[in-house]
Each structure stands twice: as C-alpha cells, then as structure tokens.
Design a protein around this motif. Structure first.
Motif, PDB file in Angstrom:
ATOM      1  N   THR A 214       1.216  -1.345  -0.019  1.00 42.69           N
ATOM      2  CA  THR A 214      -0.385   0.058   0.344  1.00 42.69           C
ATOM      3  C   THR A 214       0.858   1.480   0.194  1.00 42.69           C
ATOM      4  OG1 THR A 214      -2.197  -1.308   0.957  1.00 42.69           O
ATOM      5  CG2 THR A 214      -1.663   0.954   1.152  1.00 42.69           C
ATOM      6  N   SER A 235      -1.876  -0.719  -3.981  1.00 47.68           N
ATOM      7  CA  SER A 235      -3.566  -0.012  -3.814  1.00 47.68           C
ATOM      8  C   SER A 235      -2.548   1.258  -2.532  1.00 47.68           C
ATOM      9  CB  SER A 235      -3.612  -0.512  -1.609  1.00 47.68           C
ATOM     10  OG  SER A 235      -4.292  -2.160  -2.690  1.00 47.68           O
ATOM     11  N   HIS A 258      -7.083  -1.087  -5.723  1.00 48.67           N
ATOM     12  CA  HIS A 258      -8.036  -0.589  -4.804  1.00 48.67           C
ATOM     13  C   HIS A 258      -7.272   1.310  -4.684  1.00 48.67           C
ATOM     14  CE1 HIS A 258      -9.504  -3.353  -2.674  1.00 48.67           C
ATOM     15  NE2 HIS A 258      -8.934  -4.254  -3.221  1.00 48.67           N
ATOM     16  N   THR A 260      -8.103   5.137  -1.923  1.00 43.78           N
ATOM     17  CA  THR A 260      -9.555   5.883  -2.183  1.00 43.78           C
ATOM     18  C   THR A 260     -10.276   6.846  -2.501  1.00 43.78           C
ATOM     19  OG1 THR A 260      -8.433   5.385   0.533  1.00 43.78           O
ATOM     20  CG2 THR A 260      -9.452   7.006   0.301  1.00 43.78           C
ATOM     21  N   THR A 285     -11.618  -0.718  -7.516  1.00 49.80           N
ATOM     22  CA  THR A 285     -12.623  -0.475  -6.038  1.00 49.80           C
ATOM     23  C   THR A 285     -12.046   0.475  -5.470  1.00 49.80           C
ATOM     24  OG1 THR A 285     -12.491  -2.997  -5.843  1.00 49.80           O
ATOM     25  CG2 THR A 285     -12.425  -1.899  -3.674  1.00 49.80           C
ATOM     26  N   LYS A 286     -12.691   0.879  -4.791  1.00 51.75           N
ATOM     27  CA  LYS A 286     -12.956   2.775  -3.779  1.00 51.75           C
ATOM     28  C   LYS A 286     -12.749   2.228  -2.498  1.00 51.75           C
ATOM     29  CE  LYS A 286     -15.199   6.853  -2.448  1.00 51.75           C
ATOM     30  NZ  LYS A 286     -13.502   7.016  -1.564  1.00 51.75           N
ATOM     31  N   ASP A 287     -11.773   2.331  -1.338  1.00 50.54           N
ATOM     32  CA  ASP A 287     -12.124   2.316  -0.531  1.00 50.54           C
ATOM     33  C   ASP A 287     -12.725   3.480   0.335  1.00 50.54           C
ATOM     34  OD1 ASP A 287     -10.475  -0.199  -0.573  1.00 50.54           O
ATOM     35  OD2 ASP A 287      -8.243   0.794  -0.606  1.00 50.54           O
ATOM     36  N   SER A 288     -12.466   3.795   1.971  1.00 53.43           N
ATOM     37  CA  SER A 288     -13.353   4.051   2.806  1.00 53.43           C
ATOM     38  C   SER A 288     -12.972   5.295   2.285  1.00 53.43           C
ATOM     39  CB  SER A 288     -12.706   4.232   4.257  1.00 53.43           C
ATOM     40  OG  SER A 288     -11.718   3.842   4.435  1.00 53.43           O
TER      41      SER A 288
END
Length: 377
Positions: A214, A235, A258, A260, A285-288
């Motif tokens: 990440t 990510s 991934h 945000t 993919t959108k994380d928080s």
C-alpha cells in the motif's frame, strides 16, 4: 574513520586525481574529504564517508562502494555513465546530501540492515536506475528524482518516509517498469503521503508494479500523445491520471486496483482510455473515504468492474464496457454531490433574553437522500 577523514586539499586544476583504497571492508574502509581543486577526480573501490565540500571539479563515473555518508560539493559535477555506486552499510544511516548536484550513474543499495536517507533534494538522470536490494530507503519527505526504482526480490526491504510528505519522481521515458516491486515478499512500504510521480514526455507505456503493498499517492503525467501507464499491483490513497493529451491507463486483467480517491480524466476530443491489459476484466475498488463516489470524466472505458456498486460514475465518457468481456457497475453520468454545509440559526427566548438557543443543521447528501441532524444547546 567517521569524522577522522583523510584530507585531499590540492587546490589546482591540472590533471585527474585518483583515490583508491583496495577491497576494504565496512569496518576498515577510510573516510575521505576532498576540500579543494577544480581538477578531475576518480574515486575507486571501497570508502566510508565521502565529503566533497570545497571541491569544484568533475567526479568521474567509476564503480565504487561506500559504507558511510556522501556529501557533494556545491560547485562540483558528476560525470554520468553506466558504472554504479554501491551503498553497502549494514548498520546505521547513510545520508546523501546533494547540495543541488545531479548524481551521475546508477545506484545499488545492497547493505543488509542499513538505511539510506536523503538529506535534501536528489536527482539522478532519466536513464539511470536506483536498485534497492536490501535495507531501508528513507525518502525523508524530500524531492527525490530517478529514472527508475527497482526492488523486485524477496529480501528484507523497507520503503520509509520520515515526515510523510515529499515526492518520488520517476522520469524514464522508455517502455519500462518505472517502479518495480512486483515481488513484494518481505518488503514493507511505510511512506505516508509520499507522491509517486511518473512523468517524462513519451509515447511509450510506463509500468508501476507495486506487488501487494500500500502506497500514498500515484500520479502519471505526460505531455506526449499516445503514452500511458500500466498498473500491475499496489493499493493507493489517491490515483491521478489527468492529461490534456490522449493517454491510456491499463490495469492487469483479473486484478483489483484499490484507491481511496481518484482523478481520472481526459479532455474533450482527447479521451483517457481505461482498459485491461487483456480482454478480461479488472476491478477498480474504492476504499473508505469522505466521499462515497469517484467520478471519471472524458474517458473511453472497457473491461472495468466498479466496486462497490453505485460508486463509479463516468461523465462525458464513452461506454465500451459492453464489449466482450463486459465490465459492469459503472454509471455513465455525472456523480451525485458529496458536498455538505452547516447552517446556524439563533432562536429567540422570550422569557429570558439572555438565554439564546441555536440549532445546527448539517446537511448531508448521500445517494440523493438528504438527512438533517439537529443539535440544540
């Protein structure tokens, strides 16, 4: 050793000095301070600290191993070439102080357990690679520029970033892996909000291979039409691919990328192509985050699966998600708003004018549903 350096203080401009010590070890290699001169200089074999403060000549590109810190002199230059400097400390911190001098040649960081830290802005030529085989590299919130970063192995490696800011700029213009960490076994990335910027004008495709790690922010910037970036792993807190010329963003087929937040945009007439490296799909993919949506604009999209559902919107874009293999969960329209506001209202109290009440209404918009939360004091 350490601060007890051998002093080289020739102040002339004639010829080329040569410093060579033989194949000494980390515990026996001496330190050198070159304090004067505008002549040429060759530094060979194994040294501890190397300090060029006061030297204003040209350091020749030679193969050498350094176990300590390096301080470049403000008036000197380094000749570029293919010979590598090896940073080989197995304990402590090797500090590189550039003083505005562009580094010449590639670097290999090989010391098991050692740390390399940048004390100020650092620049390597676009054609040179920093190879990180072992130990910790600390970007130290500085502006660090290199052609490419290569660290795809299973050794213990750490990407660190004291302070959590700064930029790692990767400037290769070749069809190449600008950031190579596909094998991230035994690697740690703790870089905070470090911006990894892949730039340099070229019609070639650059690759970011981040393995399972990440990172902070990733940005691809390119002024030449027909270029692009392929992301095979990693990510992020933010991804930005936004250029005025037509570019391509590819994600490895079958992978899930991934982030945000993201800014993925072309302009009218010059769309950003977003697609898979294969005819199979990839997942974005959108994380928080503070906003529930990501809006893509002026893009040509195919093979993309958005996750979670009702998260990805594409305005002023071309829908090629229906081609085999079909993507899904991308709404081709502008996204709902993520704005919020606060309204304060004073309420008059007729019994006691000294007592005033106020209400705070916080208006939130989420998937077109509006809720008001009232707090009275």
């Amino acid at each position: 050793r350490g601060s007890n350096s051998i002093i080289a203080n020739y102040s002339g401009s004639t010829g080329t000095r040569v410093i060579t010590t033989g194949s000494l070890t980390e515990s026996t290699a001496p330190s050198f301070s070159i304090t004067a001169g505008t002549d040429g200089l060759q530094v060979l074999t194994n040294l501890y600290n190397l300090n060029f403060t006061g030297y204003a000549g040209a350091l020749v590109n030679n193969t050498r191993t350094i176990y300590g810190s390096i301080t470049l002199g403000t008036g000197m230059t380094m000749t570029d070439g293919t010979n590598a400097t090896t940073l080989a400390a197995t304990s402590g911190t090797q500090v590189i102080t550039s003083n505005g001098v562009t580094w010449g040649g590639p670097i290999t960081q090989s010391g098991v357990g050692g740390v390399v830290q940048f004390a100020d802005s650092f620049v390597m030529p676009a054609g040179r690679t920093y190879t990180h085989s072992n130990g910790t590299i600390d970007f130290n919130s500085k502006q660090v520029s290199m052609g490419a970063y290569s660290s795809s192995n299973s050794n213990a490696r750490v990407l660190s970033n004291t302070g959590g800011a700064g930029t790692l700029e990767l400037t290769t213009t070749a069809t190449a892996t600008a950031f190579s960490m596909a094998n991230s076994t035994n690697a740690i990335a703790s870089v905070g909000n470090l911006l990894i910027l892949i730039d340099g004008s070229s019609s070639n495709i650059r690759t970011f291979a981040g393995g399972s790690l990440t990172f902070g922010k990733l940005q691809f910037s390119n002024a030449t039409s027909g270029g692009g970036i392929t992301i095979t792993g990693g990510s992020f807190s933010d991804i930005t691919v936004s250029n005025s010329t037509p570019q391509t963003l590819k994600v490895t087929g079958g992978n899930s990328l991934h982030t945000t937040t993201a800014t993925l945009a072309g302009i009218a007439g010059n769309l950003l192509t977003i697609t898979s490296t294969t005819t199979g799909t990839f997942t974005l993919t959108k994380d928080s985050g503070t906003c529930a949506y990501i809006e893509i604009s002026y893009a040509d999209i195919s093979h993309m699966v958005g996750s979670p559902a009702n998260t990805f919107y594409a305005s002023n874009s071309t829908n090629n998600n229906g081609v085999a293999t079909a993507g899904s969960a991308v709404t081709f329209s502008a996204s709902p708003s993520c704005s919020s506001g606060v309204i304060m209202r004073w309420l008059y109290n007729p019994i006691n004018q000294d007592l005033m009440k106020y209400s705070i209404y916080k208006r939130r918009e989420h998937e077109n549903n509006i809720t008001d939360n009232r707090i009275t004091a």
